[in-house]
Design an enzyme around this catalytic site. Structure first.
Site, PDB file in Angstrom:
ATOM      1  N   GLU A   1       9.725  15.597  14.916  1.00 30.88           N
ATOM      2  CA  GLU A   1      10.062  15.589  13.679  1.00 30.88           C
ATOM      3  C   GLU A   1       8.862  16.848  12.956  1.00 30.88           C
ATOM      4  OE1 GLU A   1       9.288  12.251  11.468  1.00 30.88           O
ATOM      5  OE2 GLU A   1      11.545  12.431  10.787  1.00 30.88           O
TER       6      GLU A   1
ATOM      7  N   LYS B   1       0.837  -1.207   0.691  1.00 34.24           N
ATOM      8  CA  LYS B   1       0.078   0.095  -0.334  1.00 34.24           C
ATOM      9  C   LYS B   1       0.599   1.134  -0.122  1.00 34.24           C
ATOM     10  CE  LYS B   1      -1.641   2.555   2.930  1.00 34.24           C
ATOM     11  NZ  LYS B   1      -1.560   4.268   1.988  1.00 34.24           N
TER      12      LYS B   1
HETATM   13  P1  NAP Z   1       1.577   8.475   8.405  1.00 37.30           P
HETATM   14  O1  NAP Z   1       0.628   8.252   8.081  1.00 37.30           O
HETATM   15  O2  NAP Z   1       2.774   7.555   8.996  1.00 37.30           O
HETATM   16  O3  NAP Z   1       2.440   7.466   6.029  1.00 37.30           O
HETATM   17  C1  NAP Z   1       2.767   6.390   5.908  1.00 37.30           C
HETATM   18  C2  NAP Z   1       2.153   5.343   5.598  1.00 37.30           C
HETATM   19  O4  NAP Z   1       1.401   4.621   6.409  1.00 37.30           O
HETATM   20  C3  NAP Z   1       0.989   5.733   4.436  1.00 37.30           C
HETATM   21  O5  NAP Z   1       0.674   4.607   3.505  1.00 37.30           O
HETATM   22  C4  NAP Z   1      -0.368   5.314   5.148  1.00 37.30           C
HETATM   23  O6  NAP Z   1      -1.687   5.663   4.215  1.00 37.30           O
HETATM   24  C5  NAP Z   1      -0.238   5.061   5.806  1.00 37.30           C
HETATM   25  N1  NAP Z   1      -1.305   5.005   7.447  1.00 37.30           N
HETATM   26  C6  NAP Z   1      -1.180   5.939   7.846  1.00 37.30           C
HETATM   27  N2  NAP Z   1      -2.368   5.352   8.327  1.00 37.30           N
HETATM   28  C7  NAP Z   1      -2.014   3.873   9.092  1.00 37.30           C
HETATM   29  C8  NAP Z   1      -3.137   3.492   9.638  1.00 37.30           C
HETATM   30  N3  NAP Z   1      -4.030   3.870  10.791  1.00 37.30           N
HETATM   31  N4  NAP Z   1      -2.900   1.848   9.724  1.00 37.30           N
HETATM   32  C9  NAP Z   1      -1.817   1.443   8.813  1.00 37.30           C
HETATM   33  N5  NAP Z   1      -1.385   2.229   7.582  1.00 37.30           N
HETATM   34  C10 NAP Z   1      -1.320   3.601   7.397  1.00 37.30           C
HETATM   35  O7  NAP Z   1       2.345   9.662   7.479  1.00 37.30           O
HETATM   36  P2  NAP Z   1       2.277  10.799   7.048  1.00 37.30           P
HETATM   37  O8  NAP Z   1       0.365  11.625   7.580  1.00 37.30           O
HETATM   38  O9  NAP Z   1       1.893  10.352   5.831  1.00 37.30           O
HETATM   39  O10 NAP Z   1       3.420  12.149   7.748  1.00 37.30           O
HETATM   40  C11 NAP Z   1       2.922  12.400   8.818  1.00 37.30           C
HETATM   41  C12 NAP Z   1       4.099  12.650  10.151  1.00 37.30           C
HETATM   42  O11 NAP Z   1       4.875  11.269   9.310  1.00 37.30           O
HETATM   43  C13 NAP Z   1       5.131  13.685   8.857  1.00 37.30           C
HETATM   44  O12 NAP Z   1       5.546  14.871   8.907  1.00 37.30           O
HETATM   45  C14 NAP Z   1       6.798  12.869   9.052  1.00 37.30           C
HETATM   46  O13 NAP Z   1       7.189  13.404  10.570  1.00 37.30           O
HETATM   47  C15 NAP Z   1       5.832  11.618   9.404  1.00 37.30           C
HETATM   48  N6  NAP Z   1       6.744  10.539   8.283  1.00 37.30           N
HETATM   49  C16 NAP Z   1       8.048  10.298   8.527  1.00 37.30           C
HETATM   50  C17 NAP Z   1       8.695   9.045   7.447  1.00 37.30           C
HETATM   51  C18 NAP Z   1       9.972   8.210   7.460  1.00 37.30           C
HETATM   52  O14 NAP Z   1      10.318   7.731   7.004  1.00 37.30           O
HETATM   53  N7  NAP Z   1      10.147   8.234   8.664  1.00 37.30           N
HETATM   54  C19 NAP Z   1       8.255   9.303   6.367  1.00 37.30           C
HETATM   55  C20 NAP Z   1       6.695   9.796   5.646  1.00 37.30           C
HETATM   56  C21 NAP Z   1       6.706  10.882   7.156  1.00 37.30           C
HETATM   57  P3  NAP Z   1      -1.826   7.650   3.998  1.00 37.30           P
HETATM   58  O15 NAP Z   1      -0.937   7.561   3.113  1.00 37.30           O
HETATM   59  O16 NAP Z   1      -2.845   7.556   3.251  1.00 37.30           O
HETATM   60  O17 NAP Z   1      -2.285   8.232   5.032  1.00 37.30           O
END
Ligand code: NAP
Ligand code: MG
Length: 493
Positions: free
Chosen positions: A396, A186
């Site tokens: 972060e 996904k």
């Molecule tokens: P995120 O929500 O953690 O997204 C990562 C992945 O998880 C996406 O595919 C997301 O889908 C999915 N996801 C979200 N909620 C989920 C759930 N309850 N169950 C299963 N999968 C789920 O990150 P984001 O919202 O895009 O970004 C938020 C913050 O996360 C950023 O500002 C940053 O600080 C951090 N981040 C960190 C990394 C890293 O590599 N460490 C990468 C991205 C973001 P959706 O795309 O539909 O949300």
């Protein structure tokens, strides 16, 4: 933009399940936009629970089959050849794929090209491992033969973020397939397109149906359904620490194996004896590469007092020159934030930094694109006078925002560096060899760079200490994430 994107795409905007391109059962779709302008570029299917279930069932069927042409029945060498061919397909299409990634994610073309090259590398590296996954013979007591088999885990659910879309897919899919698992991937809602191209490549090289499935959709629905599904054996996740926590909780219901690669607040430590120009270049790349949207971003710059002002001047000068440009232009070095949500988040942190008393010495606000207020741009921003308890020194941000903190000596540098819930990466700049090795041992992080920042390689393990997650991707370590060991006992008496 719409005509540009059509030229880059081979895959339809559908789900890839059991070797077929299909619409979501609900018929739902969602839009993805070009972050530099905010213009819509494509619509893709929005997977719901029923689609995820279909994908998991397809993956299970493909995993369970035993015929000579099935995934499990293939010789390891032939499995390796298929992975190598996927790498060849991606490499052949690297220009289109880099442009597609630029359109979907907004990152500059020169960075997207690096992503695609590294994704190719990951498939080649793990293609080689297929024939090297061997067990041991163990000298146990008694007249028995004891040996181990390394077997796949089963159906792997891979959930990835938007910051390095194809690369994050490759980091999970390549080792999972090398170890003979099947996968449901996904991608992030903001950047679904390159994962579909990976599915197209898998189809093209003749990967058996159901071995790789891609379900585009939202985390709260499709992602959560994958994590809850009783027939998924393992979840490999990269993303926010917050969602990582949710996944661990949800996976407990069915006791899935979980590996998590989460956020960071990585310290980049410059000692007074460092090569100052190299350190300035490194500190700049550490925070502004991918516009700071990297889990390893060097977002805390710790500088020894004696050189604090000199280094800051060099950085400010560089930051001022870093300007928004068309991400498709090979000369562009700065891209936008991936989404409106991410833009708002980063701007909020900048306000927080000001409100708590840190001093903006570069940037500090939203940026325009080609003279207009559109897209999701943030000025490269540097804060001086940051205290260790300021929010911008602790959380972060995931944007081009650097917090600079002074330190007096090595002891204080270590204390400040480790004063975080995270432990993903760190860097040390010094000419003192002994200090470099001392620091490498004393910093609590999964990666420590010395006199450089950001290099990664498919062959070297990558992952977090503390709340940056657990499990190591890349290198031989990733094989542990995607295999389980069976001990076999044969009575010889
Ligand atoms: P995120 O929500 O953690 O997204 C990562 C992945 O998880 C996406 O595919 C997301 O889908 C999915 N996801 C979200 N909620 C989920 C759930 N309850 N169950 C299963 N999968 C789920 O990150 P984001 O919202 O895009 O970004 C938020 C913050 O996360 C950023 O500002 C940053 O600080 C951090 N981040 C960190 C990394 C890293 O590599 N460490 C990468 C991205 C973001 P959706 O795309 O539909 O949300
Ligand atoms: Mg999200």
């Amino acid at each position: 933009m719409a005509t540009t994107i059509a030229a880059e795409r081979q895959a339809p905007g559908q789900l890839f399940i059991g070797g077929q391109w299909v619409d979501a059962q609900s018929g739902a779709t969602f839009e993805t936009v070009h972050p530099a302008t905010g213009e819509p570029i494509a619509r893709v299917a929005e997977a719901g629970e029923a689609d995820v279930d279909a994908a998991v069932r397809a993956a299970r069927r493909a995993f369970a089959e035993t015929g000579a042409r099935s995934w499990g029945g293939l010789d390891a060498a032939d499995r390796g050849t298929l992975l190598w061919r996927i790498a060849d397909m991606l490499e052949r299409r690297q220009d289109e794929l880099a442009r597609l990634e630029v359109l979907d994610n907004g990152k500059p073309l020169r960075e997207a090209r690096i992503d695609i090259r590294e994704a190719v590398d990951a498939f080649r590296y793990y293609a080689g491992w297929c024939t090297k996954l061997q067990g041991d013979t163990i000298p146990v007591r008694g007249n028995v033969l004891n040996y181990t088999l390394r077997e796949p885990v089963g159906v792997v659910g891979a959930i990835i973020p938007w910051n390095f879309p194809l690369l994050m897919a490759a980091w999970k899919v390549a080792p999972a397939l090398a170890c003979a698992n099947t996968v449901v991937l996904k991608p992030a809602e903001q950047t679904p397109l390159s994962a579909l191209e990976l599915a197209a490549a898998a189809q093209e090289v003749g990967l058996p149906a159901g071995v790789l499935n891609v379900v585009t959709g939202f985390g709260e629905t499709a992602g959560a359904a994958l994590v809850r599904h009783p027939d998924v054996d393992k979840i490999a996740f990269t993303g926010s620490t917050e969602v990582g926590r949710t996944i661990m909780r949800e996976a407990a219901g069915t006791l899935k194996k979980v590996s998590l690669e989460l956020g960071g607040k990585s310290p980049n430590i410059v000692f007074a004896d460092a090569d100052l120009d190299a350190a300035a270049r490194g500190a700049f790349a550490a925070i502004f590469y991918n516009a700071g949207q990297a889990c390893t971003a060097g977002s805390r710059l710790l500088v020894q007092q004696e050189i604090h002002d000199a280094l800051l001047d060099k950085l400010v000068e560089r930051a001022r020159k870093l300007q928004p440009g068309d991400p498709l232009d090979p000369g562009t070095r700065l891209g936008p934030m991936v989404s409106q949500e991410q833009l708002d988040r980063v701007l909020n942190y900048i306000e927080r930094g000001r409100a708590e008393g840190a001093r903006v010495v570069a940037g500090g606000g939203r940026a325009d694109y080609a003279g207009e207020r559109r897209g999701y741009w943030v000025e490269p921003t540097i804060f001086a006078g940051v205290a260790p308890d300021h929010t911008i020194a602790r959380e972060e941000i995931f944007g081009p925002v650097l917090a600079v903190l002074p330190f007096a000596d090595e002891e204080q540098a270590v204390t400040l560096a480790n004063d975080t819930i995270y432990g993903l990466a760190a860097a040390v700049w010094t000419r003192d060899l002994k200090r470099a090795h001392r620091m490498a041992r004393r910093i609590h992080a999964g990666t420590v760079w010395v006199n450089t920042y950001h290099p990664l390689d498919a062959a070297s393990p990558f992952g977090g200490y503390k709340q940056s997650g657990f499990g190591r991707e890349l290198g031989a370590s990733a094989l542990d994430l995607y295999t389980q060991t069976k001990s076999v006992w044969i009575d010889l008496s």
